[in-house]
Design a protein around this motif. Structure first.
Motif, PDB file in Angstrom:
ATOM      1  N   LEU A  68       0.784  -1.223   0.000  1.00 26.89           N
ATOM      2  CA  LEU A  68       0.000   0.000   0.000  1.00 26.89           C
ATOM      3  C   LEU A  68       0.822   1.283   0.000  1.00 26.89           C
ATOM      4  N   SER A  69       2.087   1.207   0.288  1.00 25.12           N
ATOM      5  CA  SER A  69       2.942   2.387   0.373  1.00 25.12           C
ATOM      6  C   SER A  69       3.197   2.997  -1.002  1.00 25.12           C
ATOM      7  N   LYS A  70       3.495   4.310  -1.019  1.00 20.43           N
ATOM      8  CA  LYS A  70       3.894   4.962  -2.278  1.00 20.43           C
ATOM      9  C   LYS A  70       5.114   4.262  -2.856  1.00 20.43           C
ATOM     10  N   ASN A  71       6.118   4.087  -2.011  1.00 17.69           N
ATOM     11  CA  ASN A  71       7.345   3.394  -2.411  1.00 17.69           C
ATOM     12  C   ASN A  71       7.374   2.053  -1.687  1.00 17.69           C
ATOM     13  N   LYS A  72       6.826   1.049  -2.339  1.00 20.66           N
ATOM     14  CA  LYS A  72       6.751  -0.275  -1.731  1.00 20.66           C
ATOM     15  C   LYS A  72       8.154  -0.828  -1.508  1.00 20.66           C
ATOM     16  N   ILE A  73       8.314  -1.535  -0.387  1.00 24.42           N
ATOM     17  CA  ILE A  73       9.605  -2.168  -0.145  1.00 24.42           C
ATOM     18  C   ILE A  73       9.561  -3.599  -0.676  1.00 24.42           C
ATOM     19  N   THR A  74      10.734  -4.134  -0.903  1.00 24.45           N
ATOM     20  CA  THR A  74      10.854  -5.521  -1.326  1.00 24.45           C
ATOM     21  C   THR A  74      11.560  -6.291  -0.222  1.00 24.45           C
ATOM     22  N   VAL A  75      11.586  -7.585  -0.365  1.00 23.02           N
ATOM     23  CA  VAL A  75      12.282  -8.414   0.621  1.00 23.02           C
ATOM     24  C   VAL A  75      13.765  -8.058   0.638  1.00 23.02           C
ATOM     25  N   ILE A  76      14.329  -7.734  -0.514  1.00 27.44           N
ATOM     26  CA  ILE A  76      15.738  -7.345  -0.591  1.00 27.44           C
ATOM     27  C   ILE A  76      15.972  -6.049   0.175  1.00 27.44           C
ATOM     28  N   ASP A  77      15.032  -5.085   0.056  1.00 32.96           N
ATOM     29  CA  ASP A  77      15.141  -3.845   0.832  1.00 32.96           C
ATOM     30  C   ASP A  77      15.141  -4.141   2.328  1.00 32.96           C
ATOM     31  N   LEU A  78      14.278  -5.053   2.737  1.00 32.76           N
ATOM     32  CA  LEU A  78      14.190  -5.421   4.148  1.00 32.76           C
ATOM     33  C   LEU A  78      15.489  -6.078   4.614  1.00 32.76           C
ATOM     34  N   GLN A  79      16.039  -6.966   3.792  1.00 30.07           N
ATOM     35  CA  GLN A  79      17.314  -7.616   4.134  1.00 30.07           C
ATOM     36  C   GLN A  79      18.432  -6.581   4.237  1.00 30.07           C
ATOM     37  N   ASN A  80      18.481  -5.633   3.308  1.00 31.19           N
ATOM     38  CA  ASN A  80      19.509  -4.585   3.351  1.00 31.19           C
ATOM     39  C   ASN A  80      19.355  -3.715   4.595  1.00 31.19           C
ATOM     40  N   TYR A  81      18.120  -3.410   4.956  1.00 25.83           N
ATOM     41  CA  TYR A  81      17.871  -2.619   6.155  1.00 25.83           C
ATOM     42  C   TYR A  81      18.370  -3.349   7.400  1.00 25.83           C
ATOM     43  N   LEU A  82      18.098  -4.646   7.492  1.00 25.93           N
ATOM     44  CA  LEU A  82      18.541  -5.426   8.651  1.00 25.93           C
ATOM     45  C   LEU A  82      20.061  -5.537   8.696  1.00 25.93           C
ATOM     46  N   LYS A  83      20.708  -5.702   7.536  1.00 22.96           N
ATOM     47  CA  LYS A  83      22.170  -5.745   7.496  1.00 22.96           C
ATOM     48  C   LYS A  83      22.763  -4.412   7.938  1.00 22.96           C
ATOM     49  N   GLU A  84      22.156  -3.318   7.483  1.00 23.90           N
ATOM     50  CA  GLU A  84      22.633  -1.997   7.868  1.00 23.90           C
ATOM     51  C   GLU A  84      22.472  -1.786   9.380  1.00 23.90           C
TER      52      GLU A  84
END
Length: 100
Positions: A68-84
């Protein structure tokens, strides 16, 4: 096999129910925090308030982030966020150890 939620809840011991609710709370808080962060960064005030007020066990937050977000996240975005986040935690720990 007949599955009845009432029988399941009645047969669970108090510590099992407490553990279930603790896990559910942690799950919900993690998704809520991530959704609130994302909504604030995207300046979506309505979604920020909705995610803050409505408690759905993480379901609304997941739907918002992935669909539903304007800029939808992907699983890869979530993985990168957790790594960061892990890297930031390591740096803070190293900085704390260096100060000692």
């Amino acid at each position: 096999m007949n599955f009845n939620l009432d029988n399941l809840a009645a047969s669970a011991s108090p510590w099992q129910l407490n553990l279930f609710f603790i896990i559910l709370t942690l799950w919900s808080l993690a998704w809520k925090g991530f959704a609130l962060y994302h909504a604030a960064r995207q300046e979506q005030k309505l979604w920020f308030v909705a995610n803050l007020v409505v408690n759905t066990g993480g379901l609304l937050e997941i739907a918002y982030l992935f669909y539903l977000s304007k800029n939808k996240i992907t699983v890869i975005d979530l993985q990168n966020y957790l790594k960061e986040a892990q890297l930031i935690k390591k740096r803070k720990l190293q900085s704390f150890k260096a100060k000692k």
